[in-house]
Design a protein around this motif. Structure first.
Motif, PDB file in Angstrom:
ATOM      1  N   THR A 248     -26.072 -49.294 -34.167  1.00  0.00           N
ATOM      2  CA  THR A 248     -26.044 -50.447 -33.260  1.00  0.00           C
ATOM      3  C   THR A 248     -24.614 -50.751 -32.806  1.00  0.00           C
ATOM      4  O   THR A 248     -24.419 -51.489 -31.847  1.00  0.00           O
ATOM      5  N   ARG A 249     -23.637 -50.171 -33.470  1.00  0.00           N
ATOM      6  CA  ARG A 249     -22.234 -50.458 -33.137  1.00  0.00           C
ATOM      7  C   ARG A 249     -21.926 -50.243 -31.662  1.00  0.00           C
ATOM      8  O   ARG A 249     -21.244 -51.058 -31.040  1.00  0.00           O
ATOM      9  N   GLU A 250     -22.434 -49.155 -31.086  1.00  0.00           N
ATOM     10  CA  GLU A 250     -22.149 -48.878 -29.679  1.00  0.00           C
ATOM     11  C   GLU A 250     -22.793 -49.928 -28.774  1.00  0.00           C
ATOM     12  O   GLU A 250     -22.208 -50.342 -27.773  1.00  0.00           O
ATOM     13  N   THR A 251     -23.958 -50.404 -29.141  1.00  0.00           N
ATOM     14  CA  THR A 251     -24.610 -51.464 -28.371  1.00  0.00           C
ATOM     15  C   THR A 251     -23.780 -52.744 -28.426  1.00  0.00           C
ATOM     16  O   THR A 251     -23.580 -53.412 -27.406  1.00  0.00           O
ATOM     17  N   ILE A 252     -23.288 -53.084 -29.604  1.00  0.00           N
ATOM     18  CA  ILE A 252     -22.433 -54.271 -29.747  1.00  0.00           C
ATOM     19  C   ILE A 252     -21.163 -54.102 -28.926  1.00  0.00           C
ATOM     20  O   ILE A 252     -20.736 -55.016 -28.222  1.00  0.00           O
ATOM     21  N   ARG A 253     -20.592 -52.905 -28.989  1.00  0.00           N
ATOM     22  CA  ARG A 253     -19.362 -52.643 -28.231  1.00  0.00           C
ATOM     23  C   ARG A 253     -19.600 -52.807 -26.726  1.00  0.00           C
ATOM     24  O   ARG A 253     -18.829 -53.470 -26.036  1.00  0.00           O
ATOM     25  N   LYS A 254     -20.690 -52.222 -26.226  1.00  0.00           N
ATOM     26  CA  LYS A 254     -20.943 -52.239 -24.777  1.00  0.00           C
ATOM     27  C   LYS A 254     -21.502 -53.558 -24.268  1.00  0.00           C
ATOM     28  O   LYS A 254     -21.094 -54.045 -23.221  1.00  0.00           O
ATOM     29  N   SER A 255     -22.448 -54.142 -25.004  1.00  0.00           N
ATOM     30  CA  SER A 255     -23.118 -55.326 -24.452  1.00  0.00           C
ATOM     31  C   SER A 255     -22.527 -56.650 -24.917  1.00  0.00           C
ATOM     32  O   SER A 255     -22.841 -57.684 -24.337  1.00  0.00           O
ATOM     33  N   CYS A 256     -21.677 -56.616 -25.926  1.00  0.00           N
ATOM     34  CA  CYS A 256     -21.055 -57.860 -26.397  1.00  0.00           C
ATOM     35  C   CYS A 256     -19.538 -57.814 -26.226  1.00  0.00           C
ATOM     36  O   CYS A 256     -18.989 -58.579 -25.430  1.00  0.00           O
ATOM     37  N   MET A 257     -18.889 -56.934 -26.952  1.00  0.00           N
ATOM     38  CA  MET A 257     -17.422 -56.908 -26.934  1.00  0.00           C
ATOM     39  C   MET A 257     -16.869 -56.637 -25.540  1.00  0.00           C
ATOM     40  O   MET A 257     -15.953 -57.333 -25.091  1.00  0.00           O
ATOM     41  N   HIS A 258     -17.430 -55.649 -24.857  1.00  0.00           N
ATOM     42  CA  HIS A 258     -16.934 -55.348 -23.516  1.00  0.00           C
ATOM     43  C   HIS A 258     -17.116 -56.548 -22.586  1.00  0.00           C
ATOM     44  O   HIS A 258     -16.203 -56.910 -21.839  1.00  0.00           O
ATOM     45  N   GLN A 259     -18.283 -57.172 -22.653  1.00  0.00           N
ATOM     46  CA  GLN A 259     -18.554 -58.332 -21.809  1.00  0.00           C
ATOM     47  C   GLN A 259     -17.679 -59.524 -22.183  1.00  0.00           C
ATOM     48  O   GLN A 259     -17.207 -60.257 -21.309  1.00  0.00           O
ATOM     49  N   PHE A 260     -17.445 -59.721 -23.472  1.00  0.00           N
ATOM     50  CA  PHE A 260     -16.558 -60.802 -23.919  1.00  0.00           C
ATOM     51  C   PHE A 260     -15.124 -60.535 -23.447  1.00  0.00           C
ATOM     52  O   PHE A 260     -14.414 -61.448 -23.049  1.00  0.00           O
ATOM     53  N   ARG A 261     -14.712 -59.281 -23.489  1.00  0.00           N
ATOM     54  CA  ARG A 261     -13.369 -58.926 -23.024  1.00  0.00           C
ATOM     55  C   ARG A 261     -13.258 -59.170 -21.516  1.00  0.00           C
ATOM     56  O   ARG A 261     -12.260 -59.723 -21.047  1.00  0.00           O
TER      57      ARG A 261
ATOM     58  N   ILE B 117     -16.040 -53.611 -35.139  1.00  0.00           N
ATOM     59  CA  ILE B 117     -17.453 -53.706 -34.794  1.00  0.00           C
ATOM     60  C   ILE B 117     -18.293 -53.703 -36.073  1.00  0.00           C
ATOM     61  O   ILE B 117     -19.255 -54.460 -36.193  1.00  0.00           O
ATOM     62  N   HIS B 118     -17.921 -52.887 -37.020  1.00  0.00           N
ATOM     63  CA  HIS B 118     -18.649 -52.823 -38.290  1.00  0.00           C
ATOM     64  C   HIS B 118     -18.668 -54.190 -38.983  1.00  0.00           C
ATOM     65  O   HIS B 118     -19.641 -54.531 -39.657  1.00  0.00           O
ATOM     66  N   ASP B 119     -17.634 -54.985 -38.802  1.00  0.00           N
ATOM     67  CA  ASP B 119     -17.580 -56.323 -39.401  1.00  0.00           C
ATOM     68  C   ASP B 119     -18.688 -57.229 -38.859  1.00  0.00           C
ATOM     69  O   ASP B 119     -19.185 -58.088 -39.572  1.00  0.00           O
ATOM     70  N   VAL B 120     -19.072 -57.023 -37.601  1.00  0.00           N
ATOM     71  CA  VAL B 120     -20.171 -57.805 -37.027  1.00  0.00           C
ATOM     72  C   VAL B 120     -21.458 -57.490 -37.786  1.00  0.00           C
ATOM     73  O   VAL B 120     -22.221 -58.391 -38.147  1.00  0.00           O
ATOM     74  N   LEU B 121     -21.694 -56.205 -38.045  1.00  0.00           N
ATOM     75  CA  LEU B 121     -22.892 -55.794 -38.785  1.00  0.00           C
ATOM     76  C   LEU B 121     -22.917 -56.417 -40.174  1.00  0.00           C
ATOM     77  O   LEU B 121     -23.945 -56.942 -40.612  1.00  0.00           O
ATOM     78  N   GLN B 122     -21.782 -56.371 -40.859  1.00  0.00           N
ATOM     79  CA  GLN B 122     -21.704 -56.921 -42.211  1.00  0.00           C
ATOM     80  C   GLN B 122     -21.866 -58.435 -42.216  1.00  0.00           C
ATOM     81  O   GLN B 122     -22.581 -58.987 -43.046  1.00  0.00           O
ATOM     82  N   PHE B 123     -21.190 -59.129 -41.311  1.00  0.00           N
ATOM     83  CA  PHE B 123     -21.241 -60.590 -41.239  1.00  0.00           C
ATOM     84  C   PHE B 123     -22.661 -61.061 -40.926  1.00  0.00           C
ATOM     85  O   PHE B 123     -23.172 -61.980 -41.565  1.00  0.00           O
ATOM     86  N   ALA B 124     -23.298 -60.420 -39.949  1.00  0.00           N
ATOM     87  CA  ALA B 124     -24.659 -60.794 -39.571  1.00  0.00           C
ATOM     88  C   ALA B 124     -25.612 -60.620 -40.743  1.00  0.00           C
ATOM     89  O   ALA B 124     -26.482 -61.466 -40.978  1.00  0.00           O
TER      90      ALA B 124
END
Length: 114
Positions: free
Chosen positions: A70-83, A51-58
């Motif tokens: 913001t990591r938890e938001t990315i995990r819940k609203s992006c990664m979880h939904q993508f999974r 998840i931290h890589d998303v922050l760095q890449f962005a």
């Protein structure tokens, strides 16, 4: 059309809900695929990320700075939904990563070809 808009178009075309078509979700998709602003979709990668890589890449490639909390938001609203949509799989330790859509993205230079 910029890469964020192209990523949004991909998410729309594959049927992701509008909540998962926001800039954060688009940047997460771009990070998963390793697509920088000057990259072609045929250059999409299949690397495991944190998840931290998303922050760095962005921040590094799209000048979008997200706070560490913001990591938890990315995990819940992006990664979880993508999974849930089978765009990504968990690795054996249950950390999101490994995109399964890379082969499809590599066949198209522009998302509207999907």
């Amino acid at each position: 059309m910029g890469k964020i808009d192209e990523a949004r178009e991909i998410l729309k075309k594959i049927g992701m809900p509008s909540e998962q078509q926001n800039d954060m979700a688009c940047l997460t998709l771009l990070t998963l695929a390793g697509i920088k602003q000057d990259s072609k979709w045929s250059q999409a990668t299949n690397e495991w990320i944190r998840i931290h890589d998303v922050l760095q890449f962005a921040s590094e490639y799209y000048d979008k700075v997200y706070a560490e909390n913001t990591r938890e938001t990315i995990r819940k609203s992006c990664m979880h939904q993508f999974r849930e949509a089978a765009l990504i799989e968990d690795n054996v330790t249950w950390i999101p990563g490994i995109p399964t859509y890379v082969a499809t993205m590599k066949t198209a230079e522009k998302p509207h070809k999907y």
